[in-house]
Design a protein around this motif. Sequence first.
Motif, PDB file in Angstrom:
ATOM      1  N   TRP A   7     -21.010  54.491  -3.262  1.00 13.07           N
ATOM      2  CA  TRP A   7     -20.967  55.022  -1.902  1.00 13.07           C
ATOM      3  C   TRP A   7     -22.336  55.472  -1.399  1.00 13.07           C
ATOM      4  CZ3 TRP A   7     -18.376  54.945   2.363  1.00 13.07           C
ATOM      5  CH2 TRP A   7     -18.590  55.927   3.337  1.00 13.07           C
ATOM      6  N   ASP A   8     -23.045  56.243  -2.241  1.00 19.30           N
ATOM      7  CA  ASP A   8     -24.322  56.788  -1.781  1.00 19.30           C
ATOM      8  C   ASP A   8     -25.331  55.688  -1.456  1.00 19.30           C
ATOM      9  OD1 ASP A   8     -23.396  59.346  -1.960  1.00 19.30           O
ATOM     10  OD2 ASP A   8     -23.968  59.546  -4.082  1.00 19.30           O
ATOM     11  N   GLU A   9     -25.228  54.580  -2.167  1.00 16.73           N
ATOM     12  CA  GLU A   9     -26.204  53.506  -1.945  1.00 16.73           C
ATOM     13  C   GLU A   9     -25.902  52.688  -0.695  1.00 16.73           C
ATOM     14  OE1 GLU A   9     -26.757  51.243  -5.745  1.00 16.73           O
ATOM     15  OE2 GLU A   9     -25.852  53.063  -6.565  1.00 16.73           O
TER      16      GLU A   9
ATOM     17  N   SER B 291     -21.765  47.582   7.155  1.00 19.05           N
ATOM     18  CA  SER B 291     -21.533  46.321   7.868  1.00 19.05           C
ATOM     19  C   SER B 291     -22.539  45.251   7.475  1.00 19.05           C
ATOM     20  CB  SER B 291     -21.585  46.564   9.379  1.00 19.05           C
ATOM     21  OG  SER B 291     -22.828  47.136   9.709  1.00 19.05           O
TER      22      SER B 291
ATOM     23  N   LYS C 201     -23.533  53.672   2.004  1.00 19.42           N
ATOM     24  CA  LYS C 201     -22.796  54.294   3.099  1.00 19.42           C
ATOM     25  C   LYS C 201     -23.438  54.028   4.458  1.00 19.42           C
ATOM     26  CE  LYS C 201     -25.044  58.713   2.294  1.00 19.42           C
ATOM     27  NZ  LYS C 201     -24.891  60.004   1.638  1.00 19.42           N
ATOM     28  N   ASP C 202     -24.759  53.796   4.478  1.00 21.50           N
ATOM     29  CA  ASP C 202     -25.418  53.558   5.756  1.00 21.50           C
ATOM     30  C   ASP C 202     -25.417  52.097   6.178  1.00 21.50           C
ATOM     31  OD1 ASP C 202     -26.080  56.260   5.831  1.00 21.50           O
ATOM     32  OD2 ASP C 202     -27.823  55.877   4.528  1.00 21.50           O
ATOM     33  N   ARG C 203     -24.968  51.214   5.318  1.00 18.83           N
ATOM     34  CA  ARG C 203     -25.010  49.789   5.677  1.00 18.83           C
ATOM     35  C   ARG C 203     -23.710  49.081   5.291  1.00 18.83           C
ATOM     36  NH1 ARG C 203     -27.516  46.640   1.111  1.00 18.83           N
ATOM     37  NH2 ARG C 203     -27.845  48.114  -0.559  1.00 18.83           N
TER      38      ARG C 203
ATOM     39  N   ASN D  45     -10.646  52.955   6.505  1.00 22.77           N
ATOM     40  CA  ASN D  45     -11.888  53.691   6.272  1.00 22.77           C
ATOM     41  C   ASN D  45     -11.776  54.587   5.050  1.00 22.77           C
ATOM     42  OD1 ASN D  45     -13.305  52.591   8.365  1.00 22.77           O
ATOM     43  ND2 ASN D  45     -12.774  54.204   9.834  1.00 22.77           N
TER      44      ASN D  45
ATOM     45  N   GLU E 296     -13.918  54.174   1.601  1.00 20.94           N
ATOM     46  CA  GLU E 296     -14.822  55.231   1.150  1.00 20.94           C
ATOM     47  C   GLU E 296     -14.442  55.702  -0.256  1.00 20.94           C
ATOM     48  OE1 GLU E 296     -15.476  58.430   3.879  1.00 20.94           O
ATOM     49  OE2 GLU E 296     -16.514  59.637   2.355  1.00 20.94           O
TER      50      GLU E 296
END
Lengths: 343, 290, 385
Positions: free
Chosen positions: B163-165, B171, B167-169, B150, B154
Amino acid sequence: MALGTIGDQDVASRVEATIQRRGRDVRGTGFRFALFAALGISTLILVILLVDVLTDGWPVLTDRLGDFWSGTLRSRSSDDSLGISQGIVGSFWIAVFVAVLAFPIGIAAAVYLEEYAPRNWFTSVLDIVVRNLAGVPSVVYGLLGLFLFVKGTAVTNWFVDRVNNRWNAWYGEDLIELGQSTLFAGGVTLAVLVLPIVIITAAEAIRAVPQSLREGAYGVGATKWEVIKSQVLPFAAPGILTGTLLALARAVGEAAPLILVGAITGRLAPRDSMFSGLEDFFGQFADRFTAMPIVIVGWVQNSGRDEGFGPAAGAAIVVLLVFVIIMNSIAVLLRNYFEKKRG
Amino acid sequence: MADLTTAIAVKESTLTTEHALSPDSGPVSDDMVFQTRDLSVYYGDFRAVRDVELAIPERQITALIGPSGCGKSTVLRSFNRMNDLIPTARVDGTLLYRGVDLYADRVDPVEVRRRIGMVFQKPNPFPKSIFDNVAYGPRIAGIRKKGELNDIVEASLHKAALWDEVKDRLSASATGMSGGQQQRLCIARAIASSPDVLLMDEPCSALDPIATARIEDLMAELKNDYTIMIVTHNMQQAARVSDRTAFFTAEVDIHTDQRTGLLVEYDLTTTIFSNPADERTENYITGRFG
Amino acid sequence: MTDVIDDSIPPPPLTLDLLAGPSRRRLKERLISAVFFAAAIVSVIISVLIMFSLVREAWTFITGVDWGVTWGEAGWFPRRGLYDMPTLLVSSVIVTVVAMLVAGPLGLGSAIYLSEYASRRTRSILKPVLEVLAGVPSVVLGFFALFFISPQLIERIGRNAWLLIGALIIVTYAAVVALWARRQFAEATVARAVIIKRVVWLTVFVAGGLLLAWWVLSVAGEADAFAVKRSGQLAAAAVGVGILTIPLVASVAEDALASVPRELREASAGLGARQATTTVQVVLPAAVSGIVAAFIIGISRALGETMVVFMAGGAADAAQFTSSPFDGGLTMTAGMASLATGTDNVVGEGLTFQSLYFVGLVLFLLTLLLNIVAGRFVARVRERY
């Protein structure tokens, strides 16, 4: 220019008349119709074949499907316990032999040909060998099986002696009996038969893996095996699966090699304890055997003297066809799905 | 069992040893990451590039430019032994990486590529999740712990300005990203193996101007941590991002019609673009050729 | 070289050992590649075993048999020591020829329609038909040939129709050869070699035609010319084999047509050619090597097909010599299968077992030759485009 003075509308209508002229191409239409007829006749043949088989087998399938499913090979068609269970069991084990032997060896050989093989004379020989094996008639594989397992050679005798010595030490009897047509011989022969099909389809699937994927993995320091394991095989998996399904369907429907190695077409004593112990489990591979296509051949031959065998053969064909067509359809759908997905 | 090892392995052993750096070839400078001497690359009998002499300094961006077919990509790929993947390719001459001959017998190309990462012309994310793409390198290097992975993922995505684009997806599948994002993901994937050097083979040629600008900004950042070599067909890009520039050109054999690449000039980028020593360089820079 | 910024800690010196990587990893890679290599070698071993078994047993036959019993005998009676090869060979030729008369036009026509005419939707409906047909096991076709084709088609048509069909075939053949000859000899040519080549081909074609005519007339001239053997004939089996071969011919031919570049079609259409003209004059000539390959592969498949003839060929165990498709007979493959079935093992006088392998060797060499020739034709298409 004279045309200009006639007026634009006149010219336009003449042009229109020229380019709209249709329906005069008699030879072209005839040609097209003949081509379509070729495809139409092929389709019609398939439909007639399916209807014929279904109507022939219908009485058996509707009257006594349960008995037919669990019954065995009998010498009279009126026998209530006439059925296909032995054929199903034999075909099942042949499929297992193919899956256990031909799939791993075939896929590994394809990986070697596409990923490891250096460009030299040996690789081209290997390529030619595989291609020509795929074109060898299936009876010839039967001759090979007959030669190796039934007649026996020095090498197979040696091998069988070893296995039997070990088995004798454990159970006090021989496991494999040469000179006998066994399930083992039939299974191995058909695994050998479909091996080139598995290799060729798997190699095709592996060839379709984009080089950029391999480069990406090599670029971060993956070893050859890591590239194959993590990129090549997963990407090629649908194609490989399609090939293995087609090979399995081919093996299950194949009869000629089994006839040659001596599958039973007549009466076969039922075997009751199949899963009762390790010894019985292995023992059945050393038994005489039959398979679905062989059951069909035997009944067709018997129908000359006993007409009741005709419908029985038809019913057995329906069972075989359902299985084979389902497998082929899954394979084709799988291939089309992934072709579409990758554009 | 000679068939088991690839043809390349056999070929490797036959070439490099006799060309080991001789004592009179000058001192090996410590602050140079790569040094080459008489480097040539062959495809079979055909010599694709000849006589490349380069010294690549640490933590700078070196650009390789030149007309198409001049062998600049071929040269770049010899720096992490990607050329080994082409069955007929072989390298002649000396290529030192931090003083060690990259084409010595015992060198394992796999080990080389773990230290010298590569970003390719066309973004080539694996058909896996974004996380698995970045974690690929660390995983094959033997890192299994989830927490450690992880952290690496990151950090790599941060460094690749992605990362900012994403980080929510993490997977989500990587193949659903835009071209520019995919290329930055490939940069993150290369960084995650904590390499020493990054080789970039026309990394922006498949991207639009906005995505290109982002990658160029990113390279300026990455320069603080990595030595970077970039092949580009875009002279403005070389002028914008690089500290040093090597200009290659191709000469055509009139008998065989084959093109052999060669290094014309290698100097500070400012010098190459303002005051080139060679006429061929000047013609290319000013657009008279190429 | 003055602007090198190097204010960080210098990295540890790199050594050759570090770049050599762990030896365990290299060993593992070698082991894995050895496993893959071993898997690939299996095919070579199988090929060698096939040839070894065929040659070894066939050699015993070749050296041991009285050659008088292999030619000109009444028929193929292996258990009685009569191994008349013409019986099997002529039956094989009959079955292959009739099968290709079915599979050739139907397979090629389907391929052309699918490749040149069918809309995407028609294609998606009709292509699976051929794929299902390709998957039908040969025992099913054997059943179908025996219980449907034989009574419903062959026995109804009978020998009268055979005369008609035979005459039609001969007339068509003669017309095609005449057209070919007119085109070939109309061109003025000076090269002697070219003329000789044409004359040689013409001789071959005419000889073939005479052979064909002799065959048709000899069948028609037999005493029981209007009798058709009941329940199974070579003709019924041959039609079954032909049906089985349709998808193979279609798929190889379609591949060949698909490899013709679209630019050629567009160039022809751009000159105002109709689709039929484009197909016949541009696409088919461009794909001709592949289409020839499709036919050869089809012939090879038909020659090697066993079960359909075994079940519907109208002969079991042994066969009288016949040149008529309306009699029962054994092809090479069916001869092998019928010899191996029935009893537990292949028994008979002396060389019965070995005769299997002799026939097998002949079949193997024939199909190998056909496949190699077909491979050459396929390669020719690939080279060109």
